[in-house]
Scaffold this motif. Structure first.
Motif, short mmCIF file in Angstrom:
data_model
loop_
_atom_site.label_atom_id
_atom_site.label_comp_id
_atom_site.label_asym_id
_atom_site.label_seq_id
_atom_site.Cartn_x
_atom_site.Cartn_y
_atom_site.Cartn_z
N HIS A 122 0.77 -1.53 -0.05
CA HIS A 122 0.13 0.32 0.06
C HIS A 122 0.70 0.87 -0.13
CE1 HIS A 122 -3.62 -3.08 0.73
NE2 HIS A 122 -3.90 -1.79 1.01
N TYR A 123 1.78 1.20 0.50
CA TYR A 123 2.81 2.26 0.73
C TYR A 123 3.29 1.96 -0.95
CZ TYR A 123 7.31 5.01 1.23
OH TYR A 123 8.59 5.37 1.05
N ALA A 124 3.81 1.45 -1.65
CA ALA A 124 4.67 2.19 -2.83
C ALA A 124 2.94 2.36 -3.72
CB ALA A 124 4.79 0.79 -3.40
N ALA A 125 1.73 2.15 -3.46
CA ALA A 125 1.16 2.54 -4.32
C ALA A 125 0.97 3.69 -3.65
CB ALA A 125 0.11 1.21 -4.16
N ILE A 126 0.70 4.50 -2.83
CA ILE A 126 0.20 5.55 -2.67
C ILE A 126 1.45 6.89 -2.77
CG2 ILE A 126 -0.68 7.04 -0.77
CD1 ILE A 126 -2.66 4.90 0.11
N CYS A 127 2.45 5.65 -1.89
CA CYS A 127 3.17 7.01 -2.13
C CYS A 127 4.64 6.66 -2.84
CB CYS A 127 4.24 6.60 -0.67
SG CYS A 127 2.98 7.17 0.72
N HIS A 128 4.60 5.86 -3.90
CA HIS A 128 5.31 5.97 -5.32
C HIS A 128 4.40 5.45 -6.46
CE1 HIS A 128 8.85 7.10 -2.50
NE2 HIS A 128 8.37 6.62 -1.75
N PRO A 129 4.07 6.00 -6.82
CA PRO A 129 2.75 5.76 -7.33
C PRO A 129 3.32 4.70 -8.84
CG PRO A 129 1.84 7.49 -7.22
CD PRO A 129 3.04 6.89 -6.30
N LEU A 130 4.10 5.96 -9.55
CA LEU A 130 4.72 6.21 -10.92
C LEU A 130 5.72 5.09 -10.79
CD1 LEU A 130 5.82 9.45 -11.83
CD2 LEU A 130 4.22 8.43 -12.52
N LEU A 131 6.54 4.40 -9.75
CA LEU A 131 8.03 3.17 -9.46
C LEU A 131 6.43 1.91 -9.42
CD1 LEU A 131 10.68 4.68 -7.79
CD2 LEU A 131 10.23 4.50 -10.38
N TYR A 132 5.41 1.84 -9.16
CA TYR A 132 4.99 0.82 -8.63
C TYR A 132 5.12 -0.15 -8.90
CZ TYR A 132 1.54 -2.14 -6.79
OH TYR A 132 0.50 -3.16 -5.57
N GLY A 133 5.10 -0.05 -10.65
CA GLY A 133 4.93 -1.55 -11.87
C GLY A 133 6.04 -1.99 -11.58
N GLN A 134 6.86 -1.32 -11.72
CA GLN A 134 8.66 -1.78 -11.95
C GLN A 134 8.59 -2.35 -10.16
OE1 GLN A 134 11.09 1.29 -12.95
NE2 GLN A 134 9.93 2.41 -15.01
N VAL A 135 8.20 -1.92 -8.77
CA VAL A 135 8.86 -2.59 -7.79
C VAL A 135 7.70 -3.47 -7.88
CG1 VAL A 135 8.82 -2.12 -5.54
CG2 VAL A 135 9.32 -0.46 -7.19
N MET A 136 6.79 -3.65 -8.16
CA MET A 136 6.09 -4.94 -7.22
C MET A 136 5.65 -5.23 -8.54
SD MET A 136 5.93 -4.41 -4.20
CE MET A 136 4.81 -5.30 -3.99
N SER A 137 7.34 -6.41 -9.21
CA SER A 137 6.39 -7.14 -9.98
C SER A 137 6.61 -8.79 -9.28
CB SER A 137 7.77 -7.21 -10.77
OG SER A 137 9.13 -8.18 -10.11
N SER A 138 5.72 -9.11 -10.53
CA SER A 138 5.20 -10.51 -10.03
C SER A 138 5.77 -11.76 -9.41
CB SER A 138 4.56 -11.44 -10.52
OG SER A 138 5.30 -11.66 -12.64
N TYR A 218 2.61 3.08 7.59
CA TYR A 218 0.75 3.98 7.91
C TYR A 218 1.39 5.62 7.95
CZ TYR A 218 -2.42 0.32 6.99
OH TYR A 218 -2.73 -0.58 6.30
N THR A 219 2.48 5.97 8.55
CA THR A 219 2.80 7.01 9.06
C THR A 219 2.83 7.99 7.30
OG1 THR A 219 3.65 6.55 11.26
CG2 THR A 219 4.77 8.75 10.54
N ARG A 220 3.88 7.46 7.19
CA ARG A 220 4.10 7.96 5.35
C ARG A 220 2.54 8.02 4.29
NH1 ARG A 220 9.28 8.41 4.22
NH2 ARG A 220 8.36 9.43 2.05
N ILE A 221 1.95 7.41 5.04
CA ILE A 221 0.93 7.23 4.10
C ILE A 221 -0.10 8.02 4.14
CG2 ILE A 221 -1.83 5.92 3.16
CD1 ILE A 221 0.09 2.57 3.42
N VAL A 222 -0.64 8.13 6.25
CA VAL A 222 -1.25 8.95 6.23
C VAL A 222 -0.71 10.35 5.95
CG1 VAL A 222 -2.01 10.39 8.16
CG2 VAL A 222 -1.73 7.98 7.86
N SER A 223 0.73 10.74 6.48
CA SER A 223 1.71 12.10 5.87
C SER A 223 1.04 11.77 3.85
CB SER A 223 2.71 11.92 6.00
OG SER A 223 3.02 13.24 5.29
N THR A 224 1.48 11.10 3.04
CA THR A 224 0.85 11.49 1.58
C THR A 224 -0.35 12.22 1.38
OG1 THR A 224 3.01 9.63 0.98
CG2 THR A 224 1.42 10.42 -0.66
#
Length: 310
Positions: A122-138, A218-224
């Motif tokens: 969730h942190y990667a999806a919300i805080c770094h959406p542009l890199l999410y697809g590259q980071v969270m590969s299958s 979650y701290t970073r998510i809430v801040s974002t």
């Protein structure tokens, strides 16, 4: 088995949830309903995620593994509980007790790791959406799940070795409805101070090792989320995070209370154990589906397909 060589007992007596036959029947009906609903809810989540291509994403990949773990977790203790509620003699063999201790820790430990991984997702999806697809590969998601199982397996082996080093000669009544390592300590006639220290260190390392990344994420998510200018955007983001946050709070809260509180065999011990092993696996499918429009849509689609083939 080395443990059997220096222990004279072959089984433990479980005191159960009640010794009143009429109350036991009511409790049996209640927990049979809980167990069946847990099975149905988690199997439904697995089926929906498997059949709907819209849910073939990292978040739902982890959620499917969480549902599988909840199936395993509840099946470790609840069938034995249901059997004992209908039996006059509530006993468990030494081997059965050790097996239950091991599988409770491996399923709960893996779930703790997986909840932490889901939070980082969730942190990667919300805080770094542009890199999410590259980071969270299958491939990376599969590795994270395997690491979760590996860490929990190692921790469970340590816990099992602690149980193997306990000596039992006279006392054999466990003041709980299930076999659990903290419940075995008061029965042991050997020095358990080192065992308790190792257990606490193991739980703290595993618990804090999974909780701290969750808290940081979650701290970073809430801040974002708070920095989002759009009110509707903030509302949607908070709605997305509320379900996993509820699941994390229930699991870690009840787990830490259960394992870090001194074991007394009181009603509070029973309640914390039930919350941890029976109620949480029941609630997780509801938590992740009630506010999730994608899951609701997938359930409706599956229902239409099943209705068509009737």
């Amino acid at each position: 088995m080395a443990w059997m060589n220096h222990s004279t007992i072959t089984e433990f007596i479980l005191i159960g949830l009640s010794d009143n036959p009429h109350i036991e029947v009511l409790v049996f009906v209640l927990f049979l309903g809980i167990y069946l609903l847990t099975m149905m809810g988690n199997l439904m989540m697995l089926l929906v995620i498997r059949t709907d291509s819209r849910l073939h994403t990292p978040m739902y990949f982890f959620l499917s593994h969480l549902s599988f773990l909840d199936l395993c977790f509840s099946s470790v203790t609840e069938p034995k509980l249901l059997k004992d509620l209908l039996s006059k003699k509530k006993t468990i063999s030494v081997e059965g007790c050790l097996t239950q201790v091991f599988f409770v820790f491996i399923t709960a430990g893996t779930e703790a790791c997986l909840l932490s991984v889901m939070t980082c997702d969730h942190y990667a999806a919300i805080c770094h959406p542009l890199l999410y697809g590259q980071v969270m590969s299958s491939q990376f998601c599969v590795r994270l799940v395997l690491i979760s199982w590996g860490l929990a397996s190692f921790n469970s082996v340590v816990i099992l070795l602690l149980a193997l080093n306990l000596d039992f000669f006279m006392a054999q009544t466990i003041h709980n409805y299930t076999c659990d390592l903290p419940s075995l300590f008061p029965l042991s006639c050997s020095d358990i101070s080192i065992n308790i220290d190792i257990l606490i260190c193991s739980i703290l390392l595993h618990g804090l090792g999974t909780f701290l990344p969750t808290f940081f994420s979650y701290t970073r998510i809430v801040s974002t989320i708070l920095s989002i200018s759009s009110t509707s955007g903030r509302s949607k983001a908070f709605s997305t995070c509320s379900s996993p946050l509820t699941a994390v709070t229930l699991f870690f809260g009840s787990g830490l209370i259960h394992y870090l509180m001194p074991t007394s065999g009181s009603s509070l011990d029973m309640l914390s154990s039930l919350q941890y092993s029976a109620v949480t696996p029941l609630l997780n499918p509801l938590i992740y589906s009630l506010k999730n429009q994608e899951v609701k849509a997938a359930v409706r689609t599956l229902a239409k397909i099943l209705h068509y083939f009737r």
